[in-house]
Design an enzyme around this catalytic site. Structure first.
Site, mmCIF file in Angstrom:
data_model
loop_
_atom_site.group_PDB
_atom_site.id
_atom_site.type_symbol
_atom_site.label_atom_id
_atom_site.label_comp_id
_atom_site.label_asym_id
_atom_site.label_seq_id
_atom_site.Cartn_x
_atom_site.Cartn_y
_atom_site.Cartn_z
ATOM 1 N N LEU A 167 -41.504 4.955 0.606
ATOM 2 C CA LEU A 167 -42.855 4.469 0.873
ATOM 3 C C LEU A 167 -43.662 5.582 1.528
ATOM 4 C CD1 LEU A 167 -42.441 0.849 2.334
ATOM 5 C CD2 LEU A 167 -43.758 1.486 0.306
ATOM 6 N N ASP A 168 -44.950 5.671 1.182
ATOM 7 C CA ASP A 168 -45.833 6.627 1.844
ATOM 8 C C ASP A 168 -45.841 6.350 3.349
ATOM 9 O OD1 ASP A 168 -46.549 7.756 -0.572
ATOM 10 O OD2 ASP A 168 -48.380 6.555 -0.782
ATOM 11 N N PRO A 169 -46.076 7.378 4.176
ATOM 12 C CA PRO A 169 -46.080 7.170 5.632
ATOM 13 C C PRO A 169 -47.015 6.052 6.092
ATOM 14 C CG PRO A 169 -46.019 9.500 5.154
ATOM 15 C CD PRO A 169 -46.196 8.815 3.829
ATOM 16 N N ALA A 192 -48.052 3.516 4.270
ATOM 17 C CA ALA A 192 -47.746 2.235 3.624
ATOM 18 C C ALA A 192 -46.767 1.453 4.478
ATOM 19 C CB ALA A 192 -47.179 2.473 2.231
ATOM 20 N N ARG A 200 -51.967 4.097 -5.369
ATOM 21 C CA ARG A 200 -53.144 4.918 -5.064
ATOM 22 C C ARG A 200 -53.861 5.355 -6.338
ATOM 23 N NH1 ARG A 200 -51.110 9.825 -2.243
ATOM 24 N NH2 ARG A 200 -49.019 9.220 -2.967
#
Length: 303
Positions: free
Chosen positions: A37-39, A41, A172
């Site tokens: 997961l993105d930081p 998110a 995104r």
């Protein structure tokens, strides 16, 4: 300590930060994650421990669900709110009806260009590293599939949506492309992963709610974590053969009758413990299969 731990990742930390914290809580180094997961998110992050670090590749994670928020009128270099605004445009012409109509073109199989700030590699280097160095990053469009996409809330210029998508889909990018399709620009302001395969955010635990002294109570057992994979209960003789790395022949039965060469079968013992991950090597006559072990997990009593 073997099993699957479902974490509700908070915003502001990386997936590997979660791994480091779990290592401390579990007092073991054998910890890994699946599905980065993105930081910024939040949401469902599966963590594997012990022998289950070797099982992660057999998990069926081909569909994921996210709830995300979009802001129309501006596009950023990261396609989310952490980046610098690179384009702006009018958003006042975007109404709910137009937004609902635009969603239709993103349902089903689509081609998607990933964000330049992503972990994809270009000539062995991460795209985000190249982007941070100010270098031109060109990523090719990739096929992904959107199984479901719905509008949950709309209050211009903001929208809240839910998407079910294939692995490899970038939310995104979806937001960015949706803005362009509406004659404007857009970026995500929040992303929350709510499902991966059969796993749901309702099963997840907050990191600060885990009691280290009761850590094993939070784990999903190896067989349970692989429940979506076809399974077979081995006899004592079949078990011994598999533990020696030998191929065996089994009756397909109703549960395995649709399998083809290359498919995975999970073998369990009579005590309902994970024995091995196997692969269909050959379809035999009379509804039988020849399978070969890919990964064998001997329990303590067999050592």
């Amino acid at each position: 300590m073997d099993g699957l731990l479902l974490i509700d990742k908070p915003a502001g930390i990386t997936s590997f930060d979660v791994v480091r914290q779990v290592r401390r809580l579990a007092r073991t180094r054998r910890v890994g994650h699946t599905g980065t997961l993105d930081p910024d998110a939040t949401g469902l992050l599966p963590i594997v421990l012990g022998h289950c670090t070797k099982l992660a590749k057999f998990l069926v994670f081909d569909q994921k669900e996210y709830v995300f928020e979009v802001c129309f009128g501006s596009e950023t270099d990261t396609d989310d709110s952490t980046g610098e605004v690179i384009q702006t445009g009018d958003w006042k012409h975007i109404g709910q009806e137009a937004l609902e109509a635009a969603l239709e073109q993103f349902r089903g199989p689509i081609l998607q260009v990933p964000p330049i700030y992503s972990a994809l590699k270009i000539d062995g280097k991460r795209a985000y590293d190249l982007a941070r160095q100010g270098k031109d990053v060109v990523l090719e469009a990739r096929p992904v599939e959107i199984y479901g996409l719905e509008l949950l809330e709309f209050s211009a210029p903001h929208a809240r949506l839910r998407v079910q998508c294939s692995a490899g889909t970038y939310v995104r990018s979806l937001a960015r492309d949706l803005g362009r399709a509406l004659g404007s620009f857009a970026h995500t302001t929040s992303i929350r992963r709510t499902e991966i395969g059969e796993l749901n955010i309702e099963q997840a635990h907050a990191l600060d709610a885990i009691d280290p002294d009761k850590f094993a109570d939070y784990l999903i057992a190896p067989l349970e974590m692989l429940r979506s994979v076809p399974g077979y209960e081995a006899s004592d003789a079949e078990r011994r053969a598999i533990e020696y790395g030998q191929r065996i022949e089994i009756e397909a039965g109703d549960a395995l009758s649709a399998l083809v060469v290359g498919d995975t079968i999970i073998l369990r013992t009579r005590e309902q413990e994970l024995l091995a991950v196997t692969e269909v090597e050959e379809l035999l006559e009379a509804g039988r299969l020849r399978i070969r072990p890919r990964r064998v997990f001997q329990n303590e009593s067999s050592k």
